[in-house]
Scaffold this motif. Structure first.
Motif, PDB file in Angstrom:
ATOM      1  N   CYS A  40     -50.558 -68.197 -65.178  1.00 39.58           N
ATOM      2  CA  CYS A  40     -50.982 -68.608 -63.836  1.00 39.58           C
ATOM      3  C   CYS A  40     -52.449 -68.999 -63.835  1.00 39.58           C
ATOM      4  CB  CYS A  40     -50.750 -67.476 -62.836  1.00 39.58           C
ATOM      5  SG  CYS A  40     -49.013 -67.075 -62.606  1.00 39.58           S
ATOM      6  N   HIS A  41     -52.756 -70.028 -63.079  1.00 41.31           N
ATOM      7  CA  HIS A  41     -54.140 -70.473 -62.917  1.00 41.31           C
ATOM      8  C   HIS A  41     -54.873 -69.503 -62.000  1.00 41.31           C
ATOM      9  CE1 HIS A  41     -57.518 -73.098 -61.905  1.00 41.31           C
ATOM     10  NE2 HIS A  41     -57.208 -73.741 -63.033  1.00 41.31           N
ATOM     11  N   ASP A  42     -56.163 -69.360 -62.184  1.00 40.97           N
ATOM     12  CA  ASP A  42     -56.973 -68.458 -61.352  1.00 40.97           C
ATOM     13  C   ASP A  42     -56.927 -68.833 -59.868  1.00 40.97           C
ATOM     14  OD1 ASP A  42     -57.722 -67.099 -63.632  1.00 40.97           O
ATOM     15  OD2 ASP A  42     -59.625 -68.158 -63.842  1.00 40.97           O
ATOM     16  N   LYS A  43     -56.677 -70.088 -59.576  1.00 41.46           N
ATOM     17  CA  LYS A  43     -56.661 -70.556 -58.186  1.00 41.46           C
ATOM     18  C   LYS A  43     -55.239 -70.749 -57.647  1.00 41.46           C
ATOM     19  CE  LYS A  43     -61.099 -72.862 -58.680  1.00 41.46           C
ATOM     20  NZ  LYS A  43     -61.818 -74.130 -58.625  1.00 41.46           N
ATOM     21  N   MET A  44     -54.275 -70.043 -58.216  1.00 42.85           N
ATOM     22  CA  MET A  44     -52.882 -70.186 -57.804  1.00 42.85           C
ATOM     23  C   MET A  44     -52.710 -69.852 -56.319  1.00 42.85           C
ATOM     24  SD  MET A  44     -49.438 -68.404 -59.355  1.00 42.85           S
ATOM     25  CE  MET A  44     -49.925 -66.741 -58.943  1.00 42.85           C
ATOM     26  N   ILE A  45     -51.826 -70.589 -55.667  1.00 44.74           N
ATOM     27  CA  ILE A  45     -51.487 -70.398 -54.254  1.00 44.74           C
ATOM     28  C   ILE A  45     -50.029 -69.955 -54.178  1.00 44.74           C
ATOM     29  CG2 ILE A  45     -51.189 -71.562 -52.025  1.00 44.74           C
ATOM     30  CD1 ILE A  45     -53.419 -73.526 -52.991  1.00 44.74           C
ATOM     31  N   LEU A  46     -49.755 -68.963 -53.318  1.00 46.26           N
ATOM     32  CA  LEU A  46     -48.399 -68.440 -53.132  1.00 46.26           C
ATOM     33  C   LEU A  46     -47.996 -68.552 -51.670  1.00 46.26           C
ATOM     34  CD1 LEU A  46     -48.948 -65.162 -55.150  1.00 46.26           C
ATOM     35  CD2 LEU A  46     -47.491 -67.044 -55.871  1.00 46.26           C
ATOM     36  N   GLN A  47     -46.862 -69.186 -51.412  1.00 46.83           N
ATOM     37  CA  GLN A  47     -46.339 -69.301 -50.047  1.00 46.83           C
ATOM     38  C   GLN A  47     -44.826 -69.120 -50.064  1.00 46.83           C
ATOM     39  OE1 GLN A  47     -47.891 -73.231 -48.928  1.00 46.83           O
ATOM     40  NE2 GLN A  47     -49.288 -72.197 -47.514  1.00 46.83           N
ATOM     41  N   SER A  48     -44.292 -68.712 -48.928  1.00 42.30           N
ATOM     42  CA  SER A  48     -42.845 -68.576 -48.750  1.00 42.30           C
ATOM     43  C   SER A  48     -42.451 -69.134 -47.394  1.00 42.30           C
ATOM     44  CB  SER A  48     -42.417 -67.106 -48.807  1.00 42.30           C
ATOM     45  OG  SER A  48     -42.626 -66.575 -50.079  1.00 42.30           O
ATOM     46  N   ILE A  49     -41.308 -69.771 -47.362  1.00 39.49           N
ATOM     47  CA  ILE A  49     -40.705 -70.204 -46.113  1.00 39.49           C
ATOM     48  C   ILE A  49     -39.555 -69.243 -45.856  1.00 39.49           C
ATOM     49  CG2 ILE A  49     -39.425 -72.027 -44.938  1.00 39.49           C
ATOM     50  CD1 ILE A  49     -41.005 -74.024 -46.741  1.00 39.49           C
ATOM     51  N   VAL A  50     -39.723 -68.394 -44.853  1.00 37.03           N
ATOM     52  CA  VAL A  50     -38.717 -67.389 -44.530  1.00 37.03           C
ATOM     53  C   VAL A  50     -37.830 -67.972 -43.437  1.00 37.03           C
ATOM     54  CG1 VAL A  50     -38.323 -65.022 -43.788  1.00 37.03           C
ATOM     55  CG2 VAL A  50     -40.376 -65.581 -45.128  1.00 37.03           C
TER      56      VAL A  50
END
Length: 143
Positions: free
Chosen positions: A46-56
């Protein structure tokens, strides 16, 4: 001339297959670390600037949730030792353009052997120093 054209097409095809294999390996390493609750292994891809999102996805409405990467990593230390979870991936659709790639992976998520939810992961990867790193993950979640 025709033989040279066919040879070039073949070489580009081999390179594309090798890159797809490398991308799958990156995602597999991510999930190997995820299932083992091994944040060192997860961070390795993983990159240090990774973004995590979820559509629930809910019955009444859908919502977009965002998780800070630091909180994602910390959450593994909070899981009970006997908690087992598994994300089963049902295939990969990979697109590559230079140093950027996108992988679409349908999945089912199980907690202690029981289906929790399903959906699709969308990974965006960045090729940095000849290594594919995950820079963005968004997933859908439905019961």
């Amino acid at each position: 001339m025709r033989k040279i054209t066919l040879l070039l097409i073949f070489c580009f095809s081999l390179n594309g297959n090798a890159q797809q294999t490398d991308i799958k390996k990156t995602i597999t390493t991510f999930f190997d670390g995820f299932h083992a609750k091994d944040t060192v292994k997860i961070k390795s891809v993983c990159h240090d600037k990774m973004i995590l999102q979820s559509i629930v996805e809910g019955v009444k409405s859908n919502r977009l949730a965002e998780e800070k990467t630091s909180e994602f990593y910390k959450s593994f230390a909070q899981f009970p030792p006997d908690l087992k979870f598994e994300e089963k991936i049902f295939g990969y659709t990979i697109q590559i353009d230079g140093a950027m790639a996108h992988a679409w992976t349908p999945y089912e998520f199980y907690i202690n052997g029981k289906l929790s939810h399903s959906g699709v992961n969308a990974f965006t990867l960045f090729k940095e120093n000849d290594t594919w790193k995950i820079i963005y993950i968004i997933d859908t979640r439905r019961k």
